[in-house]
Design a protein around this motif. Structure first.
Motif, PDB file in Angstrom:
ATOM      1  N   GLU A 103       0.794  -1.230   0.000  1.00 18.35           N
ATOM      2  CA  GLU A 103       0.000   0.000   0.000  1.00 18.35           C
ATOM      3  C   GLU A 103       0.825   1.278   0.000  1.00 18.35           C
ATOM      4  O   GLU A 103       0.273   2.368  -0.112  1.00 18.35           O
ATOM      5  CB  GLU A 103      -0.958   0.001   1.200  1.00 18.35           C
ATOM      6  CG  GLU A 103      -1.992  -1.107   1.136  1.00 18.35           C
ATOM      7  CD  GLU A 103      -2.855  -1.031  -0.120  1.00 18.35           C
ATOM      8  OE1 GLU A 103      -3.291   0.085  -0.488  1.00 18.35           O
ATOM      9  OE2 GLU A 103      -3.101  -2.086  -0.720  1.00 18.35           O
ATOM     10  N   LEU A 104       2.139   1.167   0.126  1.00 15.70           N
ATOM     11  CA  LEU A 104       2.964   2.376   0.110  1.00 15.70           C
ATOM     12  C   LEU A 104       2.951   3.008  -1.271  1.00 15.70           C
ATOM     13  O   LEU A 104       3.298   2.375  -2.260  1.00 15.70           O
ATOM     14  CB  LEU A 104       4.407   2.054   0.504  1.00 15.70           C
ATOM     15  CG  LEU A 104       4.657   1.677   1.956  1.00 15.70           C
ATOM     16  CD1 LEU A 104       6.126   1.329   2.161  1.00 15.70           C
ATOM     17  CD2 LEU A 104       4.255   2.803   2.890  1.00 15.70           C
ATOM     18  N   LYS A 105       2.551   4.271  -1.340  1.00 11.83           N
ATOM     19  CA  LYS A 105       2.451   4.958  -2.624  1.00 11.83           C
ATOM     20  C   LYS A 105       3.803   4.999  -3.340  1.00 11.83           C
ATOM     21  O   LYS A 105       3.872   4.817  -4.552  1.00 11.83           O
ATOM     22  CB  LYS A 105       1.924   6.375  -2.433  1.00 11.83           C
ATOM     23  CG  LYS A 105       1.800   7.108  -3.758  1.00 11.83           C
ATOM     24  CD  LYS A 105       1.047   8.378  -3.643  1.00 11.83           C
ATOM     25  CE  LYS A 105       0.953   9.173  -4.909  1.00 11.83           C
ATOM     26  NZ  LYS A 105       1.366   8.620  -6.144  1.00 11.83           N
ATOM     27  N   ALA A 106       4.877   5.199  -2.607  1.00 10.45           N
ATOM     28  CA  ALA A 106       6.201   5.268  -3.226  1.00 10.45           C
ATOM     29  C   ALA A 106       6.548   3.961  -3.929  1.00 10.45           C
ATOM     30  O   ALA A 106       7.161   3.969  -4.995  1.00 10.45           O
ATOM     31  CB  ALA A 106       7.255   5.589  -2.173  1.00 10.45           C
ATOM     32  N   LEU A 107       6.136   2.838  -3.356  1.00 12.61           N
ATOM     33  CA  LEU A 107       6.386   1.550  -3.998  1.00 12.61           C
ATOM     34  C   LEU A 107       5.546   1.416  -5.259  1.00 12.61           C
ATOM     35  O   LEU A 107       6.019   0.941  -6.290  1.00 12.61           O
ATOM     36  CB  LEU A 107       6.076   0.400  -3.028  1.00 12.61           C
ATOM     37  CG  LEU A 107       6.341  -1.000  -3.548  1.00 12.61           C
ATOM     38  CD1 LEU A 107       7.821  -1.193  -3.864  1.00 12.61           C
ATOM     39  CD2 LEU A 107       5.883  -2.040  -2.542  1.00 12.61           C
ATOM     40  N   GLN A 108       4.314   1.870  -5.197  1.00 11.84           N
ATOM     41  CA  GLN A 108       3.443   1.803  -6.375  1.00 11.84           C
ATOM     42  C   GLN A 108       3.968   2.677  -7.507  1.00 11.84           C
ATOM     43  O   GLN A 108       3.733   2.387  -8.673  1.00 11.84           O
ATOM     44  CB  GLN A 108       2.020   2.211  -6.001  1.00 11.84           C
ATOM     45  CG  GLN A 108       1.352   1.234  -5.055  1.00 11.84           C
ATOM     46  CD  GLN A 108      -0.008   1.715  -4.587  1.00 11.84           C
ATOM     47  OE1 GLN A 108      -0.499   2.754  -5.009  1.00 11.84           O
ATOM     48  NE2 GLN A 108      -0.615   0.948  -3.710  1.00 11.84           N
ATOM     49  N   ASP A 109       4.689   3.749  -7.170  1.00 17.96           N
ATOM     50  CA  ASP A 109       5.239   4.660  -8.179  1.00 17.96           C
ATOM     51  C   ASP A 109       6.617   4.235  -8.685  1.00 17.96           C
ATOM     52  O   ASP A 109       7.202   4.922  -9.525  1.00 17.96           O
ATOM     53  CB  ASP A 109       5.334   6.083  -7.614  1.00 17.96           C
ATOM     54  CG  ASP A 109       3.973   6.696  -7.353  1.00 17.96           C
ATOM     55  OD1 ASP A 109       2.972   6.190  -7.901  1.00 17.96           O
ATOM     56  OD2 ASP A 109       3.905   7.673  -6.588  1.00 17.96           O
ATOM     57  N   LEU A 110       7.145   3.121  -8.197  1.00 16.57           N
ATOM     58  CA  LEU A 110       8.467   2.645  -8.606  1.00 16.57           C
ATOM     59  C   LEU A 110       8.449   2.292 -10.092  1.00 16.57           C
ATOM     60  O   LEU A 110       7.585   1.554 -10.550  1.00 16.57           O
ATOM     61  CB  LEU A 110       8.833   1.410  -7.776  1.00 16.57           C
ATOM     62  CG  LEU A 110      10.262   0.920  -7.807  1.00 16.57           C
ATOM     63  CD1 LEU A 110      11.201   1.961  -7.209  1.00 16.57           C
ATOM     64  CD2 LEU A 110      10.373  -0.387  -7.037  1.00 16.57           C
ATOM     65  N   PRO A 111       9.391   2.837 -10.886  1.00 12.28           N
ATOM     66  CA  PRO A 111       9.420   2.535 -12.318  1.00 12.28           C
ATOM     67  C   PRO A 111       9.721   1.049 -12.568  1.00 12.28           C
ATOM     68  O   PRO A 111      10.358   0.400 -11.743  1.00 12.28           O
ATOM     69  CB  PRO A 111      10.567   3.388 -12.860  1.00 12.28           C
ATOM     70  CG  PRO A 111      10.896   4.363 -11.795  1.00 12.28           C
ATOM     71  CD  PRO A 111      10.436   3.786 -10.508  1.00 12.28           C
ATOM     72  N   PRO A 112       9.277   0.508 -13.700  1.00 10.51           N
ATOM     73  CA  PRO A 112       9.573  -0.896 -14.016  1.00 10.51           C
ATOM     74  C   PRO A 112      11.079  -1.143 -14.066  1.00 10.51           C
ATOM     75  O   PRO A 112      11.849  -0.287 -14.494  1.00 10.51           O
ATOM     76  CB  PRO A 112       8.949  -1.090 -15.405  1.00 10.51           C
ATOM     77  CG  PRO A 112       7.919  -0.021 -15.513  1.00 10.51           C
ATOM     78  CD  PRO A 112       8.447   1.143 -14.722  1.00 10.51           C
ATOM     79  N   GLY A 113      11.484  -2.322 -13.591  1.00 13.83           N
ATOM     80  CA  GLY A 113      12.897  -2.667 -13.636  1.00 13.83           C
ATOM     81  C   GLY A 113      13.260  -3.762 -12.664  1.00 13.83           C
ATOM     82  O   GLY A 113      12.401  -4.359 -12.014  1.00 13.83           O
ATOM     83  N   GLU A 114      14.558  -3.999 -12.567  1.00 15.95           N
ATOM     84  CA  GLU A 114      15.099  -4.979 -11.628  1.00 15.95           C
ATOM     85  C   GLU A 114      15.582  -4.236 -10.390  1.00 15.95           C
ATOM     86  O   GLU A 114      16.246  -3.206 -10.497  1.00 15.95           O
ATOM     87  CB  GLU A 114      16.243  -5.747 -12.269  1.00 15.95           C
ATOM     88  CG  GLU A 114      15.785  -6.626 -13.411  1.00 15.95           C
ATOM     89  CD  GLU A 114      16.924  -7.448 -13.992  1.00 15.95           C
ATOM     90  OE1 GLU A 114      17.921  -7.691 -13.285  1.00 15.95           O
ATOM     91  OE2 GLU A 114      16.801  -7.833 -15.163  1.00 15.95           O
ATOM     92  N   TYR A 115      15.247  -4.785  -9.227  1.00 13.80           N
ATOM     93  CA  TYR A 115      15.579  -4.151  -7.958  1.00 13.80           C
ATOM     94  C   TYR A 115      16.036  -5.196  -6.952  1.00 13.80           C
ATOM     95  O   TYR A 115      15.965  -6.397  -7.207  1.00 13.80           O
ATOM     96  CB  TYR A 115      14.356  -3.411  -7.392  1.00 13.80           C
ATOM     97  CG  TYR A 115      13.911  -2.265  -8.247  1.00 13.80           C
ATOM     98  CD1 TYR A 115      14.495  -1.006  -8.109  1.00 13.80           C
ATOM     99  CD2 TYR A 115      12.908  -2.419  -9.195  1.00 13.80           C
ATOM    100  CE1 TYR A 115      14.089   0.053  -8.903  1.00 13.80           C
ATOM    101  CE2 TYR A 115      12.504  -1.367  -9.996  1.00 13.80           C
ATOM    102  CZ  TYR A 115      13.093  -0.127  -9.838  1.00 13.80           C
ATOM    103  OH  TYR A 115      12.701   0.920 -10.620  1.00 13.80           O
TER     104      TYR A 115
END
Length: 162
Positions: A103-115
């Motif tokens: 539910e963290l908005k910052a996580l939802q806004d994370l651009p596609p990619g490998e992390y």
């Protein structure tokens, strides 16, 4: 009108990138003379460590020990002030603990990619340990990553479901 409403609902549903981003952490029971529950920090980085997204922090009122979570402190902690970014809470006793960061908005806004999810633990009068769990974002299919610590952390499991 129905077509527009259906399109809008589909758009909103597609924006929710993960049903869950669950981290399960085992805090081992240590046989030591003076036991203190570990401080634990959770954050996300690119494999090259260029992107940092704070997710959570377990600590108590003794903020002076936050510096002992060295990588977290150097990478993101010292640049923050209370309340710390992400989900914060008290230290946890020995046992298995679960937290869902979906539910963290910052996580939802994370651009596609490998992390990588980084979990770092440090204890007063104890040791320090860092575990890294790679993942792909957004999750197109269920992902499970697991790593085991040697002292301060037991098994840490990351489960992402779309």
């Amino acid at each position: 009108m129905r077509v527009l409403l259906t399109f809008c609902l589909a758009l909103v549903a597609s924006h929710s990138l993960a049903e869950s981003f669950r981290v399960e952490v085992e805090v081992p029971r240590l046989r030591v003379a003076e036991y203190h529950a570990p401080y634990v920090a959770f954050w996300v980085e690119n494999p090259d460590r260029s992107t940092i997204l704070p997710l959570g922090l377990w600590y108590d009122d003794q903020e002076k020990w936050l510096k002992d979570i060295r990588q977290w402190w150097r990478r993101t902690g010292r640049g923050q002030s209370k309340p710390y970014d992400g989900l914060t809470g008290a230290t946890r006793p020995p046992g298995n603990h679960s937290i869902d960061f979906a539910e963290l908005k910052a996580l939802q806004d994370l651009p596609p990619g490998e992390y990588e999810l980084i979990v770092e633990a440090a204890r007063e009068v104890g040791g320090r340990e860092v575990l890294r769990l790679p993942f792909q974002w957004p999750a197109e299919q269920a992902q499970t990553q697991q790593a085991s610590g040697d002292n301060e952390l037991g098994t840490v499991t990351l489960t992402i479901t779309p």
